[in-house]
Enzyme design. Structure first.
Site, PDB file in Angstrom:
ATOM      1  CD  GLU A  95      -2.775  -0.680   2.567  1.00 33.83           C
ATOM      2  OE1 GLU A  95      -3.329  -1.700   2.945  1.00 33.83           O
ATOM      3  OE2 GLU A  95      -2.749   0.377   3.221  1.00 33.83           O
ATOM      4  CD  GLU A 163      11.886  -1.781  11.159  1.00 33.70           C
ATOM      5  OE1 GLU A 163      10.834  -1.367  11.682  1.00 33.70           O
ATOM      6  OE2 GLU A 163      12.947  -1.120  11.162  1.00 33.70           O
ATOM      7  CB  SER A 194       8.945   5.022  10.320  1.00 36.95           C
ATOM      8  OG  SER A 194       8.344   4.664  11.544  1.00 36.95           O
ATOM      9  CG  ASN A 293      -6.215   4.571  12.988  1.00 33.25           C
ATOM     10  OD1 ASN A 293      -7.222   5.223  13.202  1.00 33.25           O
ATOM     11  ND2 ASN A 293      -5.103   5.089  12.524  1.00 33.25           N
ATOM     12  CB  CYS A 335       0.209   1.932   6.707  1.00 33.80           C
ATOM     13  SG  CYS A 335       0.434   3.540   5.989  1.00 33.80           S
TER      14      CYS A 335
HETATM   15  N1  SAH Z   1       7.858  -0.703  10.625  1.00 32.10           N
HETATM   16  C1  SAH Z   1       8.081   0.669  10.804  1.00 32.10           C
HETATM   17  C2  SAH Z   1       7.375   1.558   9.780  1.00 32.10           C
HETATM   18  C3  SAH Z   1       5.981   1.178   9.410  1.00 32.10           C
HETATM   19  S1  SAH Z   1       4.769   1.325  10.689  1.00 32.10           S
HETATM   20  C4  SAH Z   1       7.710   1.094  12.217  1.00 32.10           C
HETATM   21  O1  SAH Z   1       7.121   0.307  12.934  1.00 32.10           O
HETATM   22  O2  SAH Z   1       8.053   2.213  12.574  1.00 32.10           O
HETATM   23  C5  SAH Z   1       4.610   3.090  10.821  1.00 32.10           C
HETATM   24  C6  SAH Z   1       3.961   3.560  12.081  1.00 32.10           C
HETATM   25  O3  SAH Z   1       2.570   3.218  12.115  1.00 32.10           O
HETATM   26  C7  SAH Z   1       4.585   2.958  13.334  1.00 32.10           C
HETATM   27  O4  SAH Z   1       4.886   3.980  14.262  1.00 32.10           O
HETATM   28  C8  SAH Z   1       3.487   2.044  13.826  1.00 32.10           C
HETATM   29  O5  SAH Z   1       3.556   1.840  15.197  1.00 32.10           O
HETATM   30  C9  SAH Z   1       2.243   2.768  13.403  1.00 32.10           C
HETATM   31  N2  SAH Z   1       1.061   1.895  13.383  1.00 32.10           N
HETATM   32  C10 SAH Z   1       0.967   0.648  12.872  1.00 32.10           C
HETATM   33  N3  SAH Z   1      -0.275   0.158  13.057  1.00 32.10           N
HETATM   34  C11 SAH Z   1      -0.981   1.122  13.680  1.00 32.10           C
HETATM   35  C12 SAH Z   1      -2.328   1.219  14.139  1.00 32.10           C
HETATM   36  N4  SAH Z   1      -3.172   0.221  13.973  1.00 32.10           N
HETATM   37  N5  SAH Z   1      -2.703   2.360  14.737  1.00 32.10           N
HETATM   38  C13 SAH Z   1      -1.846   3.389  14.893  1.00 32.10           C
HETATM   39  N6  SAH Z   1      -0.569   3.348  14.499  1.00 32.10           N
HETATM   40  C14 SAH Z   1      -0.134   2.235  13.886  1.00 32.10           C
HETATM   41 FE1  SF4 Z   2       6.041  -4.023  11.202  1.00 35.71          FE
HETATM   42 FE2  SF4 Z   2       3.714  -2.863  11.750  1.00 35.71          FE
HETATM   43 FE3  SF4 Z   2       5.471  -3.287  13.690  1.00 35.71          FE
HETATM   44 FE4  SF4 Z   2       6.013  -1.415  11.841  1.00 35.71          FE
HETATM   45  S1  SF4 Z   2       4.325  -1.388  13.331  1.00 35.71           S
HETATM   46  S2  SF4 Z   2       7.390  -2.998  12.652  1.00 35.71           S
HETATM   47  S3  SF4 Z   2       5.062  -2.379  10.044  1.00 35.71           S
HETATM   48  S4  SF4 Z   2       4.423  -4.869  12.470  1.00 35.71           S
END
Ligand code: SAH
Ligand code: SF4
Length: 350
Positions: A95, A163, A194, A293, A335
């Site tokens: 996405e 990641e 991130s 979320n 996301c």
């Molecule tokens: N893996 C990396 C980048 C992708 S996730 C990381 O974890 O930083 C990007 C951000 O979205 C992260 O800070 C993660 O904690 C947040 N995130 C993922 N799922 C979420 C959710 N359901 N509600 C709010 N934030 C969320």
């Molecule tokens: Fe992976 Fe989601 Fe954790 Fe980011 S927040 S490290 S995308 S599982």
């Protein structure tokens, strides 16, 4: 069909383009023309490269994947935020999110299909890692997104699925090409990486010595609290993560942000806010609060009052704090949720 042998046109180096043209007995300026389409005009489809002769456009389309991915779904929210599900050559999908505000357009891009970290609240990690994205696929995301948006973004954040630092070879090459004046020439200060705190990756990113913004997904003030949210396998101790982030700050010359997904009853008490503020002040980092979320697991978002009290506590303790502006979608906002919904649909259809 197994297409894995074909190179991606997005991400082709100047040397590769020159070698391709030389093999076709074409003058070197053709390679420069192709590069200008790719990296100047962000166009990957040979049929749109209007100053190239027809046979060359056909040869490019035969030799390269150009592009290999396609926009399979697009959902646009009333505020203009658009989510794209991009289908890859092997039918897997990822996405991207296109986020317009009056001041700027931000693209949120993915780095892997699925995610091996498996944070318990995140839709991206629900099925583990399927595979890494290649450099070409990461760059195609950018090019397809900008085609959908009708313009280039002002900012790029790698906060989509995956990641990125666990896909370092391909991701760092994409970052290098994005920020190199010889290729996309996109300012590193407008790119955010991130990470969930993969320490070896943060250190390698620092060694690139580029001024990317670094966001660390901390979500907790101690390791016990963090263990409720992130499984053991790829979770590093908070102290080591902050050490690596400080090293990043010294080496790359950029302060970092602490991302903090707020979850009811887990990490949202006023006591916790005090501790978080102390960590942020000690490390000169700013905090970005992200109210959950609901996507995976049984976690809930704290109510509005709790979120406000948490934020107020942090600012009165003298730390810098922002809250992620809620944009776009009520459902499926995080996301990874569009991909996850499409996977669920496939499961039902089978
Ligand atoms: N893996 C990396 C980048 C992708 S996730 C990381 O974890 O930083 C990007 C951000 O979205 C992260 O800070 C993660 O904690 C947040 N995130 C993922 N799922 C979420 C959710 N359901 N509600 C709010 N934030 C969320
Ligand atoms: Fe992976 Fe989601 Fe954790 Fe980011 S927040 S490290 S995308 S599982």
């Amino acid at each position: 069909m197994n297409e894995t042998g074909k190179p991606f046109l997005a991400g082709a180096s100047h040397e590769e383009l020159t070698a391709f043209c030389a093999a076709k007995q074409l003058p070197a300026f053709r390679a420069r023309q192709i590069a200008r389409w790719l990296y100047g005009k962000w166009t990957v489809e040979p049929e749109k490269m209007s100053n190239l002769p027809d046979p060359l456009r056909r040869d490019l389309a035969d030799f390269f994947r150009a592009p290999a991915s396609r926009v399979a779904d697009k959902v646009v929210a009333p505020d203009g935020t658009a989510k794209l599900r991009i289908e890859l050559y092997d039918r897997e999908s990822i996405e991207t999110v296109l986020i317009p505000t009056p001041e700027r357009l931000t693209f949120c891009l993915s780095t892997q299909v699925g995610c091996p970290v498996g944070c318990r609240f995140c839709a991206s990690g629900e099925h583990g890692l399927i595979r890494n994205l290649t450099t070409g696929e990461i760059l195609e995301e950018l090019l397809l997104s900008s085609r959908e948006a009708g313009q280039k973004p002002d900012n790029i954040v790698f906060m989509g699925i995956g990641e990125g630092l666990l896909n370092f070879a391909e991701f760092s090459r994409a970052l290098e090409m994005l920020s190199s004046p010889d290729y996309f020439g996109f300012a590193p200060r407008r790119i955010t990486v991130s990470s969930s705190g993969y320490v070896p990756g943060i250190r390698k990113l620092a060694e690139m010595k580029k001024e990317f913004n670094l966001a660390i997904s901390l979500h907790a003030v101690d390791d016990e609290m963090r263990a409720k949210l992130i499984p053991d396998a790829l979770r590093y101790p908070i102290a080591e993560i902050l050490d690596a982030a400080d090293f990043y700050c010294e080496t790359a010359g950029r302060q970092y942000t602490l991302e903090y997904t707020m979850i009811a009853g887990v990490n949202d008490s006023v006591e916790t806010a005090k501790k978080l503020a102390a960590i942020a002040r000690k490390h000169h980092a700013k905090i970005n609060l992200i109210p959950l979320n609901q996507a995976a697991g049984d976690f809930r978002r704290p109510d509005r009052k709790t979120i406000e009290a948490f934020e107020t506590e942090i600012s009165s303790a003298g730390a810098r704090v922002t809250r992620r502006v809620e944009r776009g979608f009520k459902r499926g906002a995080a996301c990874g949720q569009l991909r996850s919904e499409s996977l669920k649909k496939e499961e039902k259809d089978v």
